[in-house]
Write an enzyme that holds these catalytic residues in place. Structure first.
Site, PDB file in Angstrom:
ATOM      1  N   ARG A 145       0.822  -1.216   0.000  1.00  0.00           N
ATOM      2  CA  ARG A 145       0.000   0.000   0.000  1.00  0.00           C
ATOM      3  C   ARG A 145       0.855   1.265   0.000  1.00  0.00           C
ATOM      4  O   ARG A 145       0.334   2.380  -0.094  1.00  0.00           O
ATOM      5  CB  ARG A 145      -0.900   0.044   1.248  1.00  0.00           C
ATOM      6  CG  ARG A 145      -1.827  -1.140   1.400  1.00  0.00           C
ATOM      7  CD  ARG A 145      -2.560  -1.064   2.734  1.00  0.00           C
ATOM      8  NE  ARG A 145      -3.647  -0.117   2.679  1.00  0.00           N
ATOM      9  CZ  ARG A 145      -4.921  -0.452   2.557  1.00  0.00           C
ATOM     10  NH1 ARG A 145      -5.271  -1.717   2.510  1.00  0.00           N
ATOM     11  NH2 ARG A 145      -5.855   0.461   2.502  1.00  0.00           N
ATOM     12  N   LYS A 167       1.048   9.930  -1.086  1.00  0.00           N
ATOM     13  CA  LYS A 167       0.169  10.996  -0.569  1.00  0.00           C
ATOM     14  C   LYS A 167       0.844  11.760   0.559  1.00  0.00           C
ATOM     15  O   LYS A 167       0.631  12.960   0.726  1.00  0.00           O
ATOM     16  CB  LYS A 167      -1.145  10.392  -0.074  1.00  0.00           C
ATOM     17  CG  LYS A 167      -2.045   9.874  -1.186  1.00  0.00           C
ATOM     18  CD  LYS A 167      -2.726  11.039  -1.903  1.00  0.00           C
ATOM     19  CE  LYS A 167      -3.810  10.542  -2.847  1.00  0.00           C
ATOM     20  NZ  LYS A 167      -4.516  11.634  -3.537  1.00  0.00           N
ATOM     21  N   TYR A 190     -13.216 -10.040   4.347  1.00  0.00           N
ATOM     22  CA  TYR A 190     -11.831 -10.346   4.711  1.00  0.00           C
ATOM     23  C   TYR A 190     -11.728 -10.431   6.231  1.00  0.00           C
ATOM     24  O   TYR A 190     -12.337  -9.636   6.939  1.00  0.00           O
ATOM     25  CB  TYR A 190     -10.880  -9.297   4.141  1.00  0.00           C
ATOM     26  CG  TYR A 190     -10.843  -9.338   2.628  1.00  0.00           C
ATOM     27  CD1 TYR A 190     -10.242 -10.408   1.971  1.00  0.00           C
ATOM     28  CD2 TYR A 190     -11.442  -8.343   1.867  1.00  0.00           C
ATOM     29  CE1 TYR A 190     -10.232 -10.478   0.585  1.00  0.00           C
ATOM     30  CE2 TYR A 190     -11.436  -8.411   0.482  1.00  0.00           C
ATOM     31  CZ  TYR A 190     -10.830  -9.482  -0.152  1.00  0.00           C
ATOM     32  OH  TYR A 190     -10.830  -9.557  -1.523  1.00  0.00           O
ATOM     33  N   GLN A 213     -13.486  -5.904  11.550  1.00  0.00           N
ATOM     34  CA  GLN A 213     -12.771  -4.643  11.338  1.00  0.00           C
ATOM     35  C   GLN A 213     -13.781  -3.576  10.907  1.00  0.00           C
ATOM     36  O   GLN A 213     -14.748  -3.874  10.214  1.00  0.00           O
ATOM     37  CB  GLN A 213     -11.622  -4.794  10.323  1.00  0.00           C
ATOM     38  CG  GLN A 213     -11.997  -5.001   8.882  1.00  0.00           C
ATOM     39  CD  GLN A 213     -12.243  -6.455   8.534  1.00  0.00           C
ATOM     40  OE1 GLN A 213     -12.753  -7.232   9.336  1.00  0.00           O
ATOM     41  NE2 GLN A 213     -11.933  -6.834   7.316  1.00  0.00           N
ATOM     42  N   TYR A 219       0.756   4.292  -2.488  1.00  0.00           N
ATOM     43  CA  TYR A 219      -0.341   5.250  -2.289  1.00  0.00           C
ATOM     44  C   TYR A 219      -0.118   6.068  -1.017  1.00  0.00           C
ATOM     45  O   TYR A 219      -0.103   7.303  -1.049  1.00  0.00           O
ATOM     46  CB  TYR A 219      -1.654   4.480  -2.213  1.00  0.00           C
ATOM     47  CG  TYR A 219      -2.900   5.331  -2.121  1.00  0.00           C
ATOM     48  CD1 TYR A 219      -3.355   6.047  -3.227  1.00  0.00           C
ATOM     49  CD2 TYR A 219      -3.633   5.405  -0.946  1.00  0.00           C
ATOM     50  CE1 TYR A 219      -4.512   6.821  -3.158  1.00  0.00           C
ATOM     51  CE2 TYR A 219      -4.785   6.170  -0.869  1.00  0.00           C
ATOM     52  CZ  TYR A 219      -5.224   6.870  -1.974  1.00  0.00           C
ATOM     53  OH  TYR A 219      -6.371   7.635  -1.889  1.00  0.00           O
ATOM     54  N   ASP A 220       0.119   5.352   0.107  1.00  0.00           N
ATOM     55  CA  ASP A 220       0.230   6.033   1.403  1.00  0.00           C
ATOM     56  C   ASP A 220       1.407   7.009   1.416  1.00  0.00           C
ATOM     57  O   ASP A 220       1.265   8.176   1.797  1.00  0.00           O
ATOM     58  CB  ASP A 220       0.451   5.013   2.536  1.00  0.00           C
ATOM     59  CG  ASP A 220      -0.645   3.974   2.634  1.00  0.00           C
ATOM     60  OD1 ASP A 220      -1.538   3.967   1.768  1.00  0.00           O
ATOM     61  OD2 ASP A 220      -0.616   3.150   3.571  1.00  0.00           O
ATOM     62  N   PHE A 264     -19.563  -5.095  -2.170  1.00  0.00           N
ATOM     63  CA  PHE A 264     -20.724  -5.716  -1.523  1.00  0.00           C
ATOM     64  C   PHE A 264     -21.986  -5.507  -2.358  1.00  0.00           C
ATOM     65  O   PHE A 264     -22.778  -6.429  -2.546  1.00  0.00           O
ATOM     66  CB  PHE A 264     -20.946  -5.115  -0.119  1.00  0.00           C
ATOM     67  CG  PHE A 264     -19.993  -5.622   0.949  1.00  0.00           C
ATOM     68  CD1 PHE A 264     -18.902  -6.415   0.629  1.00  0.00           C
ATOM     69  CD2 PHE A 264     -20.202  -5.302   2.285  1.00  0.00           C
ATOM     70  CE1 PHE A 264     -18.020  -6.877   1.602  1.00  0.00           C
ATOM     71  CE2 PHE A 264     -19.337  -5.762   3.276  1.00  0.00           C
ATOM     72  CZ  PHE A 264     -18.241  -6.545   2.935  1.00  0.00           C
TER      73      PHE A 264
HETATM   74  N1  LIG Z   1     -12.993   7.899  -2.712  1.00  0.00           N
HETATM   75  C1  LIG Z   1     -12.395   7.853  -1.564  1.00  0.00           C
HETATM   76  O1  LIG Z   1     -12.888   7.196  -0.636  1.00  0.00           O
HETATM   77  C2  LIG Z   1     -11.118   8.607  -1.306  1.00  0.00           C
HETATM   78  C3  LIG Z   1     -10.552   8.536  -0.019  1.00  0.00           C
HETATM   79  C4  LIG Z   1      -9.371   9.230   0.209  1.00  0.00           C
HETATM   80  C5  LIG Z   1      -8.789   9.994  -0.779  1.00  0.00           C
HETATM   81  N2  LIG Z   1      -9.362  10.039  -2.001  1.00  0.00           N
HETATM   82  C6  LIG Z   1      -8.671  10.823  -3.025  1.00  0.00           C
HETATM   83  O2  LIG Z   1      -9.587  11.549  -3.811  1.00  0.00           O
HETATM   84  C7  LIG Z   1      -9.141  11.582  -5.161  1.00  0.00           C
HETATM   85  C8  LIG Z   1     -10.243  11.052  -6.081  1.00  0.00           C
HETATM   86  O3  LIG Z   1     -10.549   9.707  -5.713  1.00  0.00           O
HETATM   87  P1  LIG Z   1     -11.684   8.879  -6.434  1.00  0.00           P
HETATM   88  O4  LIG Z   1     -12.302   8.015  -5.421  1.00  0.00           O
HETATM   89  O5  LIG Z   1     -12.536   9.782  -7.237  1.00  0.00           O
HETATM   90  O6  LIG Z   1     -10.801   7.954  -7.372  1.00  0.00           O
HETATM   91  P2  LIG Z   1     -10.926   7.646  -8.931  1.00  0.00           P
HETATM   92  O7  LIG Z   1      -9.936   6.576  -9.239  1.00  0.00           O
HETATM   93  O8  LIG Z   1     -12.349   7.399  -9.300  1.00  0.00           O
HETATM   94  O9  LIG Z   1     -10.501   9.020  -9.590  1.00  0.00           O
HETATM   95  C9  LIG Z   1      -9.173   9.373  -9.824  1.00  0.00           C
HETATM   96  C10 LIG Z   1      -9.115  10.083 -11.160  1.00  0.00           C
HETATM   97  O10 LIG Z   1      -7.760  10.495 -11.406  1.00  0.00           O
HETATM   98  C11 LIG Z   1      -7.423  10.145 -12.754  1.00  0.00           C
HETATM   99  N3  LIG Z   1      -5.964   9.974 -12.801  1.00  0.00           N
HETATM  100  C12 LIG Z   1      -5.215   9.000 -12.230  1.00  0.00           C
HETATM  101  N4  LIG Z   1      -3.916   9.186 -12.501  1.00  0.00           N
HETATM  102  C13 LIG Z   1      -3.839  10.313 -13.266  1.00  0.00           C
HETATM  103  C14 LIG Z   1      -2.782  11.028 -13.871  1.00  0.00           C
HETATM  104  N5  LIG Z   1      -1.501  10.615 -13.738  1.00  0.00           N
HETATM  105  N6  LIG Z   1      -3.063  12.135 -14.593  1.00  0.00           N
HETATM  106  C15 LIG Z   1      -4.345  12.567 -14.740  1.00  0.00           C
HETATM  107  N7  LIG Z   1      -5.398  11.930 -14.189  1.00  0.00           N
HETATM  108  C16 LIG Z   1      -5.137  10.820 -13.449  1.00  0.00           C
HETATM  109  C17 LIG Z   1      -8.188   8.870 -13.019  1.00  0.00           C
HETATM  110  O11 LIG Z   1      -8.321   8.565 -14.384  1.00  0.00           O
HETATM  111  C18 LIG Z   1      -9.505   9.174 -12.328  1.00  0.00           C
HETATM  112  O12 LIG Z   1     -10.380   9.856 -13.178  1.00  0.00           O
HETATM  113  C19 LIG Z   1      -7.848  10.767  -5.221  1.00  0.00           C
HETATM  114  O13 LIG Z   1      -6.753  11.635  -5.167  1.00  0.00           O
HETATM  115  C20 LIG Z   1      -7.921   9.912  -3.988  1.00  0.00           C
HETATM  116  O14 LIG Z   1      -6.645   9.585  -3.502  1.00  0.00           O
HETATM  117  C21 LIG Z   1     -10.501   9.357  -2.287  1.00  0.00           C
END
Ligand SMILES: NC(=O)c1ccc[n+]([C@@H]2O[C@H](COP(=O)([O-])OP(=O)(O)OC[C@H]3O[C@@H](n4cnc5c(N)ncnc54)[C@H](O)[C@@H]3O)[C@@H](O)[C@H]2O)c1
Length: 318
Positions: free
Chosen positions: A142, A149, A204, A209, A145-146, A191
């Protein structure tokens, strides 16, 4: 000042809802996406609007635009997708942040980072306040990502200290709603899709959890309030719903709302899976006047309706 708004990752789950909301408010929106996990269908209704422009672009490369605000949402968010190409995931977070911060610096735009509760790793403190520095494995599956960010947050705060950039950092906790992908492996979509298809529900571990789930509309309220907040309020600020549910409770609720008779199927826990994650939203409540309003049952009803219609559509096409 230019008052158009750039949304990177604007064709994704959260980004497309944000674009839609901003366009409906009469704002000019530039949506940047490389369609790694985003879909054209998510933004299709916006494409004919004059105030909406789509740019196919990878944020790992510099971008030159005139904008007043940037929501930096680009990054795959589900483990299935961010672990598929982990090097690209780190690049998207880190190079993406550098490029978008560089753009914000050039055009003097205010910039908001979609950070994540994953910066807390597998936390030893519950619920997690923003002052908690996290318990993160730097070399696990992970980590792309972690740690990506976390590094992005570092860059945001260094641009703020060094270049006086107007930054805002939101730590987003599990958010769900229509337009999640059926194949993204996140627990809510998993789900619902399994329940609607009558397949076994994958749990899982023993299902004890817990997670907290925030409905997309609540989350967007928080992001907008944060973007509009006073310049001295930069975050990081937790945005999420603090009400906790165990995986077993979530499964039961989903089965009921779907009217499904799917059985539960238990599997070993994947690597580094946090046992509990719950936001402390005192700061968001105090500084932004923000509280989530949508109950899990109400949010799930909308989400189930979305998946029911898209899965029916997929079946009709096959
Ligand atoms: N949904 C959640 O629960 C959640 C939780 C924590 C953080 N986030 C953050 O919110 C943001 C959006 O999440 P989401 O759930 O909509 O995810 P998602 O995967 O649906 O959306 C991410 C978008 O970014 C685009 N993308 C990825 N890499 C790219 C790049 N190199 N250049 C241009 N576009 C790119 C993807 O095509 C997609 O449209 C993310 O940064 C994610 O880390 C989301």
């Amino acid at each position: 000042m230019n008052d158009s708004i750039l949304v990177t990752g604007g064709a994704g789950f959260l980004g497309s809802h944000l674009c839609q909301r901003l366009v409906h408010q009469g704002r000019d929106v530039l949506c940047v996406d490389n369609f790694y996990t985003g879909r054209r269908a998510n933004i299709a209704p916006l494409l004919e609007r004059r105030s909406f422009e789509l740019i196919r672009h990878d944020v790992c490369f510099p971008l030159y635009l005139e904008v007043g605000q940037i929501y930096n949402m680009a990054c795959p968010a589900s483990p299935v997708h961010y672990q598929f190409d982990p090097v690209q995931t780190t690049k998207t977070s880190v190079h993406g942040a550098i490029n978008m911060l560089g753009l914000a610096k050039r055009v003097k735009a205010r910039i908001l980072q979609a950070s994540t509760s994953e910066v807390y790793g597998d936390p030893e403190v519950h619920p997690q306040p923003e002052s908690y520095w996290g318990w993160v494995n730097p070399i696990g599956i992970r980590s792309c990502y972690d740690e990506g960010k976390r590094c992005a947050e570092t860059l945001f705060f260094d641009y703020w200290r060094q270049h006086q950039l107007q930054i805002k950092v939101a730590r987003i906790f599990n958010t769900y709603g229509p337009r999640m992908r059926a194949d993204d492996g996140r627990v809510v979509s998993n789900f619902i899709v399994q329940a609607l298809r009558g397949e076994p529900i994958t749990i899982y571990g023993d299902g004890s959890q817990t997670r907290s789930f925030c409905y997309v509309d609540d989350l967007l309220d928080g992001l907008e309030l944060l973007m509009a907040s006073a310049p001295e309020f930069v975050g990081p600020v937790n945005l999420g719903n603090p009400v906790e549910f165990s995986m077993l409770e979530l499964a039961e609720l989903v089965l009921r709302l779907c009217g499904s008779r799917s059985k539960l199927s238990f599997h070993p826990l994947p690597g580094d899976d946090p046992k509990q994650r719950q936001p402390d939203i005192a700061l968001a409540s105090r500084s932004l006047g923000w509280q989530p309003k949508v109950s899990l049952a109400d949010g799930l009803k909308e989400t189930v309706a979305y998946f029911r219609s898209t899965l029916d559509h997929d079946l009709a096409r096959s």
